[in-house]
Design an enzyme around this catalytic site. Structure first.
Site, PDB file in Angstrom:
ATOM      1  N   ALA A 108       0.821  -1.211   0.000  1.00 20.03           N
ATOM      2  CA  ALA A 108       0.000   0.000   0.000  1.00 20.03           C
ATOM      3  C   ALA A 108       0.855   1.260   0.000  1.00 20.03           C
ATOM      4  CB  ALA A 108      -0.931  -0.009   1.215  1.00 20.03           C
ATOM      5  N   ASP A 109       1.979   1.223   0.713  1.00 21.38           N
ATOM      6  CA  ASP A 109       2.836   2.400   0.780  1.00 21.38           C
ATOM      7  C   ASP A 109       3.410   2.750  -0.586  1.00 21.38           C
ATOM      8  OD1 ASP A 109       4.277   0.017   0.840  1.00 21.38           O
ATOM      9  OD2 ASP A 109       5.882   0.829   2.088  1.00 21.38           O
TER      10      ASP A 109
END
Length: 256
Positions: A108-109
């Protein structure tokens, strides 16, 4: 107001947005053994210091590579901020054309950073996030997310030396004046610092060669980015707030 969470393996970076303005941000240790109420207690103190009330928070967005933290922050959001958080993951609108073999494997980052960097700096891009791991994300001139590389982070390297070599101490990562050092601590610091600088420059050089495009901007973020960028020959911009910027953009794309 929006409360944005970027949860890594080592740290949680969180910030409060009032409209488009980031009015407060903090860095906390990631603790999956903490409870939702425990996190609420910490945020109660931080909010008081920043002049923010729980009732000011109307929305929450979460990006994490630590799955056990998700139910804790979801409970925190529902119980204390009375909202269902937006979770960065499958099904969320990003605007990215992701050419990964399996986009669900993409952290997600890395998605958040790519969204923010394209918006801030255009394309083509190489985005380097220096956290527990060091990730390299590549975006071409058509703004397509091509993939990248994942390497061991500097802090992870230091911890590995401390844990696996019985005579080596735990050290602070600093830039040394020399690589010919006369004591063990300085020798470790020099080896890790300049070795990490070399790793960054070599991987960026190879990525640029494979990408084959001109004017590729290299953007660095993460806790160590400012320190490492001092010596690298390839980093163009350090943006420590890149992930929080990306979370705001994704919130705008996905808010109800």
């Amino acid at each position: 107001m929006l409360l944005a969470f970027d949860v890594g393996n080592t740290n949680i970076v969180c910030g409060v947005y009032d409209g488009d303005n980031l009015i407060q941000h903090w860095r906390l240790a990631t603790d999956t053994l903490q409870t939702a109420d425990g996190y609420a207690g910490m945020f109660g103190t931080l909010f008081d210091l920043g002049g923010i009330k729980f009732s000011d928070i109307t929305d929450v967005i979460i990006a994490t590579v630590v799955p056990p933290i998700i139910p804790l922050l979801e409970k925190l959001s529902k119980k204390y901020f009375h909202c269902d958080p937006i979770l960065v993951g499958p099904g969320i609108k990003t605007g990215l054309n992701i050419l990964y073999d399996n986009p669900r494997e993409l952290g997600a980052d890395r998605i958040v950073n790519a969204v923010a960097a394209i918006n801030e700096y255009g394309a083509p891009l190489i985005i380097i996030d220096m956290g527990t791991a060091t990730t390299f994300c590549v975006v071409d001139s058509k703004k397509r997310y091509l993939g990248g590389a994942v390497a061991l982070g500097a802090i992870s390297s230091m911890e590995a030396l401390f844990q696996r070599a019985s005579k080596l101490p735990r050290i602070e990562l600093v830039k040394t004046d020399s690589v010919i050092c006369r004591n063990t601590v300085s020798a470790m610091q020099a080896g890790i610092y300049y070795g990490f600088v070399g790793q960054i420059d070599e991987l960026v050089k190879r990525i640029k060669s494979e990408l084959g495009e001109e004017k590729v901007k290299v953007v660095a973020t993460g806790g160590l980015s400012s320190l490492i960028a001092e010596e690298t020959q390839t980093i163009d911009v350090v943006d420590s707030m890149l992930t929080l910027k990306g979370l705001l953009l994704l919130y705008k794309k996905n808010k109800k």
